[in-house]
Write an enzyme that holds these catalytic residues in place. Structure first.
Site, short mmCIF file in Angstrom:
data_model
loop_
_atom_site.label_atom_id
_atom_site.label_comp_id
_atom_site.label_asym_id
_atom_site.label_seq_id
_atom_site.Cartn_x
_atom_site.Cartn_y
_atom_site.Cartn_z
N GLY A 53 0.82 -1.19 0.00
CA GLY A 53 0.00 0.00 0.00
C GLY A 53 0.86 1.25 0.00
N SER A 54 0.38 2.32 -0.63
CA SER A 54 1.10 3.59 -0.57
C SER A 54 0.87 4.25 0.80
CB SER A 54 0.64 4.50 -1.70
OG SER A 54 1.04 3.95 -2.95
N GLY A 55 1.55 5.34 1.03
CA GLY A 55 1.44 6.03 2.31
C GLY A 55 2.61 5.75 3.24
N HIS A 56 3.54 4.88 2.78
CA HIS A 56 4.72 4.56 3.58
C HIS A 56 5.99 5.13 2.98
CE1 HIS A 56 2.07 1.79 5.60
NE2 HIS A 56 1.93 1.03 4.54
N LYS A 104 5.81 -7.54 2.77
CA LYS A 104 5.52 -7.33 4.18
C LYS A 104 4.33 -8.21 4.57
CE LYS A 104 4.87 -2.76 4.07
NZ LYS A 104 4.80 -2.64 2.59
N ASP A 109 -1.41 -8.27 0.96
CA ASP A 109 -0.14 -8.25 0.23
C ASP A 109 0.33 -9.67 -0.08
OD1 ASP A 109 -0.36 -5.57 0.74
OD2 ASP A 109 1.63 -5.31 1.57
N HIS A 214 -0.03 1.27 9.73
CA HIS A 214 -1.30 1.78 9.20
C HIS A 214 -2.12 2.39 10.33
CE1 HIS A 214 0.02 -1.73 6.85
NE2 HIS A 214 -0.25 -0.94 5.82
#
Lengths: 328, 328
Positions: A53-56, A104, A109, A214
């Protein structure tokens, strides 16, 4: 929600466009923003692919380049990338020596990377699960994969660059993961653009101890403690979990979650280092910065990797990516 | 106030201890935390020294190392370093070829660096004043020196490494400063540890347009606009101020203020780049990240440096500091 953005729907694609334009010397963008890849591939080398996921950010696209990943697949914010992204990335960067997926440990995922692996030949995977905070979590069976993933990507990336074979790289990645432990604490919540409000509520004097990247719940909500007290408890958890392995040379990585400035991260590093060195760990390598983030969440995590000579050598090897550079 | 800290009085020294320990391969700490210097000096080279109030990390200590500064003097948070700090740094790193002070234009900084220069032989100075937002400000007569200072330190640092003489370096620094313009916007206020509360109040839907790196007032308080609208106004201000110089190759530097994640910075970069390229500026070099911060303030600034071949060459030259690395 206060963010630099134009529209919720285009946050990710606009950010990726900017990212690849700013690093066009080393990166290229896949069709439909499915992946970010090295501009120049190296034939005969095992391809390393990660994503999530993006945001990391800068994880994972910020680690694409010489000495680390060959491609990264960005999902929507906090959402797994889809199998067709990993499939497209594999087709784009596999030069015949096979692919290693670094994943991860989140259910979505793992499932989506596995589906892509089944549709390809010559793909193996390493799943990271370095977070000692909790067993099972909002999106995870078992432990979560967090900042230690960077360490796996760096060390395996260097070995792949050197020409090691796919099964050897998988074994190395699993060895690094097994030598790595992390735990984090949040002072504020990040805000997912599509949600428009903070993921969780937290009081003025509170911290979430053992938080996930998250904003998943950790071990407990507690009053905010001193840096030394926080570092003490995190280090004790990590060392206790490592057991007999917790002696000798190590890499200490203090990671910011996106909203915490460097001044505080170096202060936490100072606390953690002092504590660890008193317990028989020798900090021989260090990394401090916001590398595995949770949007604008204030907080940090501490990662410890127990090093042997081989791992130290790969850690020191040249790397040139958007977010991590040395030796070249 | 939610910060990782042990006590207000020791935030700076603990953070510096951690910083120098984490980068002990390249850095050393002066007595009484007066300065951070390169571990290994290069005899015969002009020494570059900068500094200023802390809270802007990684500026300046993060830019000490090969190809940039020889020493940096950290004042207390948002407080000028004292002349004895610069004097001690000068004595520690001047190898006989003279010293160049690089000073952001704040009254306290300029006064204290000038006092130190008067007490030393062979010291010249460059004062940076790249912020187009306002003339005169809380701590400044004239324009403020902000993120463009990094560009001056990088380019002059490379030239100093190459052996150029003191007056030539001063002239180069002034030329880079004259080719550089910046402007910033804040979405939240940072919190100075000793104050314990945000420097300024700002509403949920507001931004401070033209903010300074200490949270000084900018041009106006306004409702939060889209990334494109913000980039449009900042770029128009910068280009208008540059006038006839605003064409041809340039470095675009999108800088985070400490509380804004990379995803948003790259999105702003994407907006700014598109706007600038439409107006006849060619973005040939890029930098995106939180390099000149204001504690935990959310926000960003845009810096544009119009490049000639010499400046581009020095920008590309090898650099190895805690915060900026390439080419070695």
């Amino acid at each position: 929600m206060k963010k630099f953005m134009n529209a919720v729907d285009t946050v990710l694609t606009e950010s990726l466009d900017g990212f690849v334009a700013a690093h066009a010397d080393i990166l290229a963008l896949g069709d439909e923003h499915k992946f970010v890849r090295r501009r120049t591939l190296r034939p005969g080398k095992v391809a390393l692919i990660s994503g999530g996921g993006s945001g990391h950010e800068p994880l994972h696209a910020g680690f694409v380049g010489h000495g680390m990943l060959d491609a990264a697949c960005p999902g929507q914010v906090f959402t797994s990338p889809t199998p067709d992204q990993m499939l497209a990335a594999t087709q784009a960067v596999d030069s015949g020596a096979g692919c290693l997926f670094i994943v991860k440990n989140y259910e979505g995922d793992v499932m989506n990377f596995d589906m892509a692996a089944e549709m390809s030949d010559g793909v193996l995977r390493v799943v990271t699960n370095d977070d000692v905070a909790v067993e099972n979590s909002s999106y995870t069976t078992g432990r979560r994969g967090v900042a230690g993933t960077l360490v796996v990507e760096k060390i395996v990336g260097a070995a792949a660059e050197h020409g090691l074979a796919l099964p050897v790289l998988k074994a190395l990645g699993e060895r690094v993961n097994a030598a790595t432990r992390s735990m984090g604490v949040a002072l504020t919540s990040g805000t997912v653009p599509a949600a428009g409000k903070p993921t969780f509520d937290i009081g003025d004097g509170e911290m979430e101890f053992g938080v996930g990247i998250h904003g998943e719940p950790g071990r407990r909500r507690d009053t905010l403690k001193s840096a030394d007290a926080i570092a003490e408890e995190i280090c004790a958890s990590i060392l206790g979990d490592l057991g007999d392995k917790a002696k000798g040379p190590a890499l200490l990585f203090v990671n910011g979650f996106g909203g915490t400035p460097l001044m505080e991260l170096y202060l936490m590093y100072n606390s953690a280092r002092r504590i660890l060195e008193k317990r028989g760990v020798t900090i021989v390598r260090s990394l401090v910065g916001s590398y595995v983030t949770s949007l604008d969440m204030a907080g940090c995590s501490i990662t410890l990797t127990m090093l042997d000579d081989e791992m130290t050598g790969w850690w020191d090897a040249p790397v040139h990516t958007a977010a991590l550079r040395w030796g070249m």
